[in-house]
Design a protein around this motif. Structure first.
Motif, short mmCIF file in Angstrom:
data_model
loop_
_atom_site.label_atom_id
_atom_site.label_comp_id
_atom_site.label_asym_id
_atom_site.label_seq_id
_atom_site.Cartn_x
_atom_site.Cartn_y
_atom_site.Cartn_z
N ALA A 74 -11.42 11.04 2.57
CA ALA A 74 -10.60 12.20 2.92
C ALA A 74 -9.13 11.94 2.61
N ARG A 75 -8.65 10.75 2.93
CA ARG A 75 -7.24 10.40 2.64
C ARG A 75 -6.99 10.35 1.14
N ALA A 76 -7.94 9.81 0.37
CA ALA A 76 -7.77 9.76 -1.09
C ALA A 76 -7.63 11.18 -1.65
N ARG A 77 -8.48 12.08 -1.17
CA ARG A 77 -8.38 13.48 -1.61
C ARG A 77 -7.04 14.09 -1.20
N ALA A 78 -6.64 13.86 0.04
CA ALA A 78 -5.38 14.42 0.55
C ALA A 78 -4.17 13.88 -0.24
N LEU A 79 -4.27 12.66 -0.72
CA LEU A 79 -3.18 12.06 -1.49
C LEU A 79 -3.23 12.48 -2.97
N GLY A 80 -4.24 13.26 -3.35
CA GLY A 80 -4.31 13.79 -4.70
C GLY A 80 -5.07 12.94 -5.71
N TYR A 124 0.81 -1.22 0.00
CA TYR A 124 0.00 0.00 0.00
C TYR A 124 0.84 1.28 0.00
N ALA A 125 2.13 1.16 -0.30
CA ALA A 125 2.98 2.36 -0.44
C ALA A 125 2.38 3.24 -1.53
N GLY A 126 2.29 4.52 -1.27
CA GLY A 126 1.67 5.43 -2.22
C GLY A 126 0.17 5.59 -1.99
N GLY A 127 -0.38 4.73 -1.16
CA GLY A 127 -1.79 4.81 -0.77
C GLY A 127 -1.84 4.75 0.74
N ALA A 139 -6.71 7.49 -10.21
CA ALA A 139 -7.64 6.59 -9.53
C ALA A 139 -6.93 5.76 -8.46
N VAL A 140 -7.68 5.46 -7.42
CA VAL A 140 -7.22 4.61 -6.33
C VAL A 140 -8.32 3.59 -6.07
N GLU A 141 -7.90 2.38 -5.69
CA GLU A 141 -8.89 1.34 -5.39
C GLU A 141 -9.09 1.24 -3.89
#
Length: 157
Positions: free
Chosen positions: A107-113, A48-51, A80-82
């Protein structure tokens, strides 16, 4: 009484996380796939590095839920993130923990771009499907799903 907290998982959590996820899969009649789909549970930090891969834990140290975000690559998956491995122990359901985990993951997905969250699920997971619908997830055009899944959903952020 102290409330459960969400924290990043470490590889020291792999055994507990695997046990929780496999127990929930078994509860719903879905088959674990430790050599393929679930091989990510052997190295949570690396996979999950990068996520992210987070757990929700009681003050006593009991992991009661999990959620992961895995960056997608390949054609048509830019930004995109899964959403992966979002599971709760039976005793943690119906108490707002799923909503807490999903709100956290978005919220984390948004924060990670990331600009889109995709997920795969199975229609036997009725509670999860209801939750995803309340958050605006809709059927995805994704053609391929893992063998234990029968639908794909997505949410544009």
């Amino acid at each position: 009484m102290n409330a459960p907290v969400i924290r990043p998982a470490t590889n020291a959590d792999c055994g507990k996380v695997r046990a929780l996820i496999f127990a929930v899969l078994d509860e719903y009649g879905l088959e674990p796939a430790p050599k393929t789909t679930d091989s990510d549970l052997d190295d949570l930090e690396g996979f999950y590095a990068g996520g992210m891969f987070d757990v929700i834990e009681t003050p006593e140290g009991d992991i009661i839920g999990t959620v992961g975000l895995w960056p997608l690559d390949g054609e048509g998956s830019e930004g995109a993130v899964e959403l992966r491995k979002m599971y709760l122990k039976p005793g943690a359901r119906g108490k707002g923990m799923g909503k807490l985990l999903l709100t956290h993951a978005i919220a984390r997905a948004r924060a990670l771009g990331f600009t889109r969250i995709e997920l795969q699920t199975n229609n036997v997971l009725e509670e999860a499907l209801g939750l995803y619908g309340k958050f605006g997830f809709a059927p995805s055009a994704r053609n391929e799903v893992e063998r234990r899944c029968d639908q794909a959903l997505a949410l544009d952020l």
